[in-house]
Design a protein around this motif. Structure first.
Motif, PDB file in Angstrom:
ATOM      1  N   LEU A   6       0.966  -1.066  -0.060  1.00 22.80           N
ATOM      2  CA  LEU A   6      -0.090  -0.184  -0.014  1.00 22.80           C
ATOM      3  C   LEU A   6       0.898   1.246  -0.038  1.00 22.80           C
ATOM      4  N   VAL A  32      -1.213  -1.180  -4.244  1.00 21.11           N
ATOM      5  CA  VAL A  32      -2.484  -0.386  -4.059  1.00 21.11           C
ATOM      6  C   VAL A  32      -1.993   1.093  -3.895  1.00 21.11           C
ATOM      7  N   LEU A  34      -3.156   5.007  -3.301  1.00 24.40           N
ATOM      8  CA  LEU A  34      -4.286   5.858  -3.123  1.00 24.40           C
ATOM      9  C   LEU A  34      -3.895   7.242  -3.100  1.00 24.40           C
ATOM     10  N   VAL A  47      -3.290  -1.281  -8.771  1.00 26.29           N
ATOM     11  CA  VAL A  47      -4.682  -0.941  -8.477  1.00 26.29           C
ATOM     12  C   VAL A  47      -4.348   0.607  -7.946  1.00 26.29           C
ATOM     13  N   HIS A  49      -6.661   3.783  -6.362  1.00 25.91           N
ATOM     14  CA  HIS A  49      -8.162   4.098  -5.912  1.00 25.91           C
ATOM     15  C   HIS A  49      -7.993   5.638  -5.507  1.00 25.91           C
ATOM     16  N   TYR A  59     -11.250   5.767   1.930  1.00 30.20           N
ATOM     17  CA  TYR A  59     -10.158   4.959   1.500  1.00 30.20           C
ATOM     18  C   TYR A  59     -10.232   3.557   2.447  1.00 30.20           C
ATOM     19  N   GLU A  61     -12.022   1.020   2.905  1.00 29.19           N
ATOM     20  CA  GLU A  61     -12.111  -0.335   2.487  1.00 29.19           C
ATOM     21  C   GLU A  61     -11.018  -0.671   1.817  1.00 29.19           C
ATOM     22  N   TYR A  62     -10.187   0.270   1.130  1.00 26.41           N
ATOM     23  CA  TYR A  62      -9.079   0.140   0.162  1.00 26.41           C
ATOM     24  C   TYR A  62      -7.737  -0.377   0.754  1.00 26.41           C
ATOM     25  N   LYS A  64      -5.908  -2.178   2.784  1.00 31.03           N
ATOM     26  CA  LYS A  64      -5.854  -3.478   3.143  1.00 31.03           C
ATOM     27  C   LYS A  64      -4.771  -4.523   2.381  1.00 31.03           C
TER      28      LYS A  64
END
Length: 224
Positions: A6, A32, A34, A47, A49, A59, A61-62, A64
């Protein structure tokens, strides 16, 4: 076991390079990011978001995964308001990390700065030190704070004073040796490599200064 990374701050100088290295690292199945604006990257492991990092609802829920990389930050020239500056430098990473901890993330790797100290008389160093202290208090299984000196490389945004100082620093870097080596310029690629090595392999220290980051970064290239 392969990991999910992340990243917050994935569009900055170090964050962009870190993202690229993670996407090519076989230790990670998923990366991931953000961000406020869409990151144009079509790598199959990536990915992205859209999120307002000051609003956990956008954010939660993302966020993780296994390893949270924190590469956020600003400058006093860009953010002259002291309260807003502290909010970005301290409050934002703390809030994101708090959500990550609640979501089961067990390891954080954070870009801080050399000289970070919550008791420093210098506001910049004190703010970085308070960030480190408060993130550490969250109780992650592992936390690593990389403390680079002046970071080399070219930024998209204009930082005239920083650009000038980098030129001067390059000239005087050879004068820093022994205990002063930690003040030499360090490249963002080296910082990113060291961060990934510590996340994947662990490290014996939680705070790693600039000269040691260079040594750890070289381990990363050898391990691939």
């Amino acid at each position: 076991m392969n990991f999910t990374a992340l990243i917050i701050g994935a569009t900055g100088l170090t964050g962009t390079i870190l993202r690229s290295q993670l996407l090519e690292d076989a230790s990670y199945d998923k990366v991931v990011t953000l961000s406020r604006k869409q990151i144009q990257n079509t790598h199959p492991k990536h990915v992205n978001h859209l999120a307002d990092l000051f609003d956990p609802i956008t954010y939660m829920e993302y966020l993780k995964g296994d390893h949270l990389y924190i590469c956020t930050g600003t400058t006093q020239a860009k953010t002259p308001d002291k309260k807003e500056y502290y909010r970005i430098e301290h409050d934002l990473p703390l809030e994101v990390a708090t959500v990550a901890k609640a979501n089961g993330v067990h390891k954080i790797i954070v870009v801080s700065a050399i000289g970070a100290d919550p008791d420093s008389k210098f506001s910049y160093n004190r703010g970085k030190g308070e960030m480190e202290r408060d993130l550490e208090a969250l109780g992650f299984k592992e936390n690593y704070f990389v403390q680079p000196s002046l970071i080399g490389g070219k930024r998209d945004e204009k930082r005239h004073f920083e650009s000038l100082w980098k030129k001067i620093q390059k000239l005087i870097d050879p004068l820093f040796f022994g205990s002063l080596k930690k003040y030499r310029t360090i490249e963002p690629e080296t910082i990113a490599s060291a961060m990934i090595y510590m996340a994947v392999h662990g490290y014996e220290k939680s705070r790693i200064e600039s000269d040691e980051l260079i040594e750890v970064g070289s381990r990363s290239s050898l391990s691939q």
